[in-house]
Scaffold this active site. Structure first.
Site, PDB file in Angstrom:
ATOM      1  CG  ASP A 104      70.514 -32.744  34.560  1.00 16.38           C
ATOM      2  OD1 ASP A 104      70.848 -32.421  35.718  1.00 16.38           O
ATOM      3  OD2 ASP A 104      71.174 -33.546  33.874  1.00 16.38           O
ATOM      4  CG  ASP A 149      79.023 -19.587  31.079  1.00 16.37           C
ATOM      5  OD1 ASP A 149      78.671 -20.472  30.265  1.00 16.37           O
ATOM      6  OD2 ASP A 149      78.213 -18.963  31.779  1.00 16.37           O
ATOM      7  CG  PHE A 190      76.715 -20.786  35.801  1.00 17.71           C
ATOM      8  CD1 PHE A 190      75.793 -20.086  35.044  1.00 17.71           C
ATOM      9  CD2 PHE A 190      76.614 -22.172  35.854  1.00 17.71           C
ATOM     10  CE1 PHE A 190      74.779 -20.747  34.359  1.00 17.71           C
ATOM     11  CE2 PHE A 190      75.605 -22.850  35.170  1.00 17.71           C
ATOM     12  CZ  PHE A 190      74.690 -22.119  34.424  1.00 17.71           C
TER      13      PHE A 190
HETATM   14  P1  ITT Z   1      70.783 -28.028  39.956  1.00 17.37           P
HETATM   15  O1  ITT Z   1      70.868 -29.517  39.767  1.00 17.37           O
HETATM   16  O2  ITT Z   1      70.396 -27.640  41.342  1.00 17.37           O
HETATM   17  O3  ITT Z   1      69.941 -27.367  38.892  1.00 17.37           O
HETATM   18  P2  ITT Z   1      73.552 -28.146  39.135  1.00 17.37           P
HETATM   19  O4  ITT Z   1      74.620 -27.133  38.932  1.00 17.37           O
HETATM   20  O5  ITT Z   1      73.885 -29.362  39.943  1.00 17.37           O
HETATM   21  O6  ITT Z   1      72.269 -27.401  39.763  1.00 17.37           O
HETATM   22  P3  ITT Z   1      73.288 -29.784  36.788  1.00 17.37           P
HETATM   23  O7  ITT Z   1      73.306 -31.060  37.534  1.00 17.37           O
HETATM   24  O8  ITT Z   1      72.307 -29.617  35.661  1.00 17.37           O
HETATM   25  O9  ITT Z   1      72.994 -28.546  37.742  1.00 17.37           O
HETATM   26  O10 ITT Z   1      74.759 -29.522  36.258  1.00 17.37           O
HETATM   27  C1  ITT Z   1      74.972 -28.563  35.311  1.00 17.37           C
HETATM   28  C2  ITT Z   1      76.445 -28.254  35.212  1.00 17.37           C
HETATM   29  O11 ITT Z   1      76.787 -28.113  33.831  1.00 17.37           O
HETATM   30  C3  ITT Z   1      76.733 -26.911  35.860  1.00 17.37           C
HETATM   31  O12 ITT Z   1      77.077 -27.063  37.237  1.00 17.37           O
HETATM   32  C4  ITT Z   1      77.866 -26.392  35.006  1.00 17.37           C
HETATM   33  O13 ITT Z   1      79.079 -26.958  35.412  1.00 17.37           O
HETATM   34  C5  ITT Z   1      77.506 -26.948  33.626  1.00 17.37           C
HETATM   35  N1  ITT Z   1      76.658 -25.986  32.900  1.00 17.37           N
HETATM   36  C6  ITT Z   1      75.332 -26.111  32.583  1.00 17.37           C
HETATM   37  N2  ITT Z   1      74.876 -25.017  31.966  1.00 17.37           N
HETATM   38  C7  ITT Z   1      75.917 -24.176  31.897  1.00 17.37           C
HETATM   39  C8  ITT Z   1      76.079 -22.883  31.386  1.00 17.37           C
HETATM   40  O14 ITT Z   1      75.071 -22.201  30.872  1.00 17.37           O
HETATM   41  N3  ITT Z   1      77.290 -22.315  31.472  1.00 17.37           N
HETATM   42  C9  ITT Z   1      78.325 -22.979  32.013  1.00 17.37           C
HETATM   43  N4  ITT Z   1      78.265 -24.187  32.542  1.00 17.37           N
HETATM   44  C10 ITT Z   1      77.062 -24.803  32.478  1.00 17.37           C
END
Ligand code: ITT
Length: 204
Positions: free
Chosen positions: A78, A162, A159
């Site tokens: 998360d 970024d 993604f």
């Molecule tokens: P899962 O729960 O299925 O893992 P998710 O995209 O819903 O997928 P999260 O609830 O952890 O995952 O939300 C993370 C969000 O934070 C992600 O959708 C991005 O918008 C942002 N994020 C996290 N890590 C990132 C990264 O390395 N680069 C850019 N944005 C990031």
């Protein structure tokens, strides 16, 4: 027999980063995504913290494996962006900041709107990993990456946020870097390094 490790995420960007981080790692481990083991449930991430949500996702996949008599370790991630001038928002709401889960274009537009005219652009990415071992033991690992939010989108790699994030001391956004360059600096890269150095996946 190889030990199965299931990456509990539906986010293709995270899957690419895990795959890159674990390529050529321990030959005794076999990595699969949640999709590859047949988990398609949409998990309700209703926790108030990254840690709670990581546990909710990891537990859902661990319960699924158990129900199918599949023995394996689960890793859930998360993560999100905390912007100081916005009191830590979007935080745990990062994926659905603008209302629609996973719509990065709208999320980035909203972030730029909220920061319009704001001079303090400092922020940090946070990554909370939750590991559930086959015997039920739970481990947590956290990584973070401080940086700044720029004023225009730059780059097409990566993604989420970024294209708007420049890590401290750098000039390129994460979306202008290769996967390897981002990994060496990022919150997820740091968390995975800790996971590897503590040999957490080799346990049990
Ligand atoms: P899962 O729960 O299925 O893992 P998710 O995209 O819903 O997928 P999260 O609830 O952890 O995952 O939300 C993370 C969000 O934070 C992600 O959708 C991005 O918008 C942002 N994020 C996290 N890590 C990132 C990264 O390395 N680069 C850019 N944005 C990031």
């Amino acid at each position: 027999m190889k030990k199965l490790v299931v990456i509990a995420t539906g986010n293709a960007g995270k899957v690419r980063e895990f795959a890159q981080a674990f390529q050529n790692s321990d030959p005794d481990l076999e990595f699969k995504t949640q999709k590859e083991v047949g988990f398609t449930e949409d998990v309700d991430e209703n926790g108030n913290t990254f840690k709670e949500n990581a546990w909710i996702k990891a537990r859902a996949v661990a319960d699924f494996l158990k129900s199918r008599n599949i023995v394996g370790t689960v890793i859930a991630d998360d993560s999100g962006l905390e912007v100081n001038a916005l009191g830590g928002a979007p935080g745990v709401h990062s994926a659905r900041y603008a209302g629609e889960h996973g719509n990065s274009r709208l999320n980035n537009e909203k972030l730029l709107r909220e920061l319009s005219g704001v001079s303090d652009r400092s922020a940090r990415f946070v990554c909370q990993l939750c590991i559930v071992h086959a015997n039920g033991k739970v481990d947590y690992v956290e990584g973070e990456c401080p940086g700044d939010i720029i004023e225009d989108l730059r780059g097409s790699e990566g993604f989420g946020y970024d294209p708007l994030f420049v890590a401290k001391g750098k000039t390129l956004t994460f979306a202008e870097m290769s996967l390897e360059e981002k990994q060496a600096l990022s919150h997820r890269g740091h968390a995975i390094e800790i996971l590897k150095s503590r040999k957490i996946l080799a346990e049990f």
